[in-house]
Motif scaffolding. Structure first.
Motif, PDB file in Angstrom:
ATOM      1  N   UNK A 157      35.747  46.584  39.864  1.00  0.00           N
ATOM      2  CA  UNK A 157      35.359  47.745  39.181  1.00  0.00           C
ATOM      3  C   UNK A 157      34.605  47.623  37.895  1.00  0.00           C
ATOM      4  N   UNK A 158      35.232  46.495  37.225  1.00  0.00           N
ATOM      5  CA  UNK A 158      34.833  46.255  35.938  1.00  0.00           C
ATOM      6  C   UNK A 158      33.406  45.491  36.181  1.00  0.00           C
ATOM      7  N   UNK A 159      33.253  44.795  37.132  1.00  0.00           N
ATOM      8  CA  UNK A 159      31.754  44.175  37.571  1.00  0.00           C
ATOM      9  C   UNK A 159      30.663  45.575  37.897  1.00  0.00           C
ATOM     10  N   UNK A 160      31.368  46.397  38.467  1.00  0.00           N
ATOM     11  CA  UNK A 160      30.563  47.823  38.988  1.00  0.00           C
ATOM     12  C   UNK A 160      30.323  48.403  37.696  1.00  0.00           C
ATOM     13  N   UNK A 161      30.993  48.412  36.726  1.00  0.00           N
ATOM     14  CA  UNK A 161      30.554  49.255  35.483  1.00  0.00           C
ATOM     15  C   UNK A 161      29.772  48.559  34.369  1.00  0.00           C
ATOM     16  N   UNK A 162      29.479  47.315  34.556  1.00  0.00           N
ATOM     17  CA  UNK A 162      28.410  46.533  33.717  1.00  0.00           C
ATOM     18  C   UNK A 162      27.089  47.320  33.746  1.00  0.00           C
ATOM     19  N   UNK A 163      26.884  47.822  32.666  1.00  0.00           N
ATOM     20  CA  UNK A 163      25.525  48.625  32.500  1.00  0.00           C
ATOM     21  C   UNK A 163      25.529  50.083  32.770  1.00  0.00           C
ATOM     22  N   UNK A 164      26.766  50.415  32.931  1.00  0.00           N
ATOM     23  CA  UNK A 164      27.067  51.952  33.176  1.00  0.00           C
ATOM     24  C   UNK A 164      27.794  52.576  32.251  1.00  0.00           C
ATOM     25  N   UNK A 179      37.247  55.969  41.483  1.00  0.00           N
ATOM     26  CA  UNK A 179      37.198  54.883  41.798  1.00  0.00           C
ATOM     27  C   UNK A 179      38.015  54.781  43.378  1.00  0.00           C
ATOM     28  N   UNK A 180      37.570  53.779  44.101  1.00  0.00           N
ATOM     29  CA  UNK A 180      38.271  53.288  45.233  1.00  0.00           C
ATOM     30  C   UNK A 180      38.899  51.934  45.470  1.00  0.00           C
ATOM     31  N   UNK A 181      40.340  52.038  45.484  1.00  0.00           N
ATOM     32  CA  UNK A 181      40.835  50.794  45.313  1.00  0.00           C
ATOM     33  C   UNK A 181      41.026  50.315  46.746  1.00  0.00           C
ATOM     34  N   UNK A 182      40.587  49.035  47.117  1.00  0.00           N
ATOM     35  CA  UNK A 182      40.933  48.668  48.313  1.00  0.00           C
ATOM     36  C   UNK A 182      42.131  47.922  48.463  1.00  0.00           C
ATOM     37  N   UNK A 183      42.715  48.252  49.683  1.00  0.00           N
ATOM     38  CA  UNK A 183      44.078  47.406  49.855  1.00  0.00           C
ATOM     39  C   UNK A 183      43.976  46.657  51.178  1.00  0.00           C
ATOM     40  N   UNK A 184      44.531  45.547  51.432  1.00  0.00           N
ATOM     41  CA  UNK A 184      44.495  44.764  52.762  1.00  0.00           C
ATOM     42  C   UNK A 184      45.304  45.335  53.628  1.00  0.00           C
ATOM     43  N   UNK A 185      46.549  45.989  53.074  1.00  0.00           N
ATOM     44  CA  UNK A 185      47.464  46.770  53.893  1.00  0.00           C
ATOM     45  C   UNK A 185      48.784  45.815  54.073  1.00  0.00           C
ATOM     46  N   UNK A 201      33.309  51.942  42.816  1.00  0.00           N
ATOM     47  CA  UNK A 201      32.858  52.870  41.975  1.00  0.00           C
ATOM     48  C   UNK A 201      32.185  54.028  42.682  1.00  0.00           C
ATOM     49  N   UNK A 202      32.654  55.340  42.472  1.00  0.00           N
ATOM     50  CA  UNK A 202      31.542  56.392  42.984  1.00  0.00           C
ATOM     51  C   UNK A 202      31.132  57.174  41.633  1.00  0.00           C
ATOM     52  N   UNK A 203      29.922  57.208  41.465  1.00  0.00           N
ATOM     53  CA  UNK A 203      29.196  57.892  40.320  1.00  0.00           C
ATOM     54  C   UNK A 203      29.047  59.470  40.518  1.00  0.00           C
ATOM     55  N   UNK A 204      28.587  59.978  39.539  1.00  0.00           N
ATOM     56  CA  UNK A 204      28.679  61.509  39.547  1.00  0.00           C
ATOM     57  C   UNK A 204      27.287  61.939  40.550  1.00  0.00           C
TER      58      UNK A 204
END
Ligand code: NAD
Ligand code: MG
Length: 389
Positions: A160-167, A175-181, A254-257
């Motif tokens: 998420x931190x990397x997706x937010x660079x420049x944003x 935000x969508x946290x992925x889980x392996x399960x 990350x989902x933006x508006x």
């Protein structure tokens, strides 16, 4: 950073663990960029000594007092100073001999040294998610006050931190946290009641320390990560979603508006988020294996089964209610996992223990640091009293 040479001086708290040893592998491959100044371990004196001989830190801390003499003697001919005990962790964290702390102690024990690092203006590369679960409001407020960056090491949060660079100016919708399960994806309670320690310790995608491996099997890990994300990215509880993605290639999104989604992808390897946290804001070259799109592969997504994995529901309640509830959840969970690892508690009983402790402890809306420590202690005592040891 030390001016002319541009070498970042690193302290690894919890250097003998899964994250700690991988951080040292990253540093070993980049000795022109990083030096090791502090290493700490709780019990594993032999590995600590071996690491100290290889990386020549200024200071090592051994938690277990019975190991002190052995470590001291083994490092007698070196310039490394040896400290001992829990108090030393805070003392050493306050010292000015380093620039960046890799916070890789497991559990609540990581909170105090991390606080000291922030108060003395060190950059924190945070693996120890429990610190934010317990006292995220205080940690983040102190980080702002002392202008200290908290850089996530946890793979989802690094994504998420990397997706937010420049944003920085753009609003996050969610935000969508992925889980392996984890190893028991798709299993139902009638199977899970019989699960034993050794089976639960086998994670399909990641090799990690014992506590987080059990947390991954119960999905408590994802619950803790929801709370961690709320604090790191200043989110409302409704903005945090969990999706099961068994292949662990998309590390989170990350989902933006405007509806645009950004994902960070890669093979599951903690060295990548560790290296990014060490080198941020730069990226540095690595030889880590690459994902191969030529091989057949399918990425899948599904809803988590919160009826079976009720830890996710308990953590969601704690996320929404806030106050000392996440701290209580974390304390009871640490007791539960500890007991499960010693075969004193069943797999499903871990969730019951956490739930009963959350129901019992008095709620505090806006705890002070001291109240967090008290809530932690009381919740541990209560949770332990429920186990027949
Ligand atoms: P680990 O059990 O492998 O290592 C823990 C380290 O902390 C060891 O060096 C140990 O000596 C030290 N330690 C343990 N108890 C201590 C205490 N009471 N006081 C001081 N030091 C103590 O754990 P890990 O898997 O490396 O995880 C470390 C942290 O990173 C956890 O908070 C975990 O949730 C988080 N994390 C780990 C991974 C992973 O892949 N291992 C991924 C994401 C986040
Ligand atoms: Mg994670």
């Amino acid at each position: 950073m030390t001016g002319a040479t541009n070498i970042k001086r690193i302290a690894i708290f919890g250097s003998t663990g899964s994250i700690g040893t991988q951080a040292l592998q990253v540093i070993a491959a980049n000795l022109d960029k990083f030096s090791v100044e502090i290493l700490t371990a709780q019990n594993n004196d032999e590995l600590l000594v071996q690491q100290a001989l290889q990386f020549k830190p200024n200071i090592v801390v051994i938690g277990d007092e019975r190991k002190y003499q052995k470590v001291k003697e083994a490092l007698a001919s070196t310039e490394t100073k040896v400290f001992v005990g829990e108090q030393s962790l805070e003392e050493v964290a306050s010292m000015d001999c380093y620039d960046l702390m890799v916070a890789a102690i497991v559990g609540f024990a990581g909170l105090r040294p991390t606080l000291r690092a922030i108060e003395t203006k060190k950059i924190v590369a945070l693996a120890n998610k429990e610190t934010l679960v317990v006292a995220g409001d205080i940690i983040m407020a102190k980080a702002v006050e002392h202008r200290v960056p908290i850089i996530p090491v946890d793979s989802e949060h690094s994504a998420i931190f990397q997706c937010l660079v420049g944003e920085a100016r753009n609003r996050i919708e969610k935000i969508v946290l992925t889980a392996s399960g984890g190893p028991f994806l798709g299993k139902k309670p009638n199977f899970l009641v019989n699960v034993k320690r050794d089976h639960a310790l086998q994670h399909p995608n990641w090799a990690m320390g014992a506590k987080i491996t059990i947390d991954s099997a119960t999905l408590m890990n994802k619950g803790l990560e929801m709370i961690e994300a709320k604090w790191l990215f200043n989110l409302q509880p409704e903005q945090v979603q969990v999706v099961i993605h068994p292949q662990s290639i998309i590390h989170s999104m990350v989902v933006f508006e405007d509806g645009s989604m950004k994902a960070q992808m890669g093979l599951p390897d903690m060295k990548l988020p560790i290296q990014y946290a060490l080198s941020y804001p730069q990226r540095i070259a690595s030889k880590f294996p690459r994902y191969d799109f030529k091989k057949p592969n399918t990425l899948t997504f599904e809803e988590p089964d919160v009826k079976t994995f009720r830890n996710l529901t308990l953590a969601t309640n704690a996320l929404y209610k806030g106050g000392n509830l996440p701290c209580v959840l974390n304390a009871a969970n640490e007791i539960a996992v500890f007991a499960f690892l010693r075969n004193r508690l069943g797999f499903m009983d871990m969730t019951d223990l956490v739930e009963r402790t959350m129901d019992k402890m008095p709620f505090i809306e806006k705890p002070t640091v001291e109240e967090y420590f008290e809530s932690d202690g009381e919740a541990r005592t209560f949770a332990a009293s429920l186990i027949h040891m």
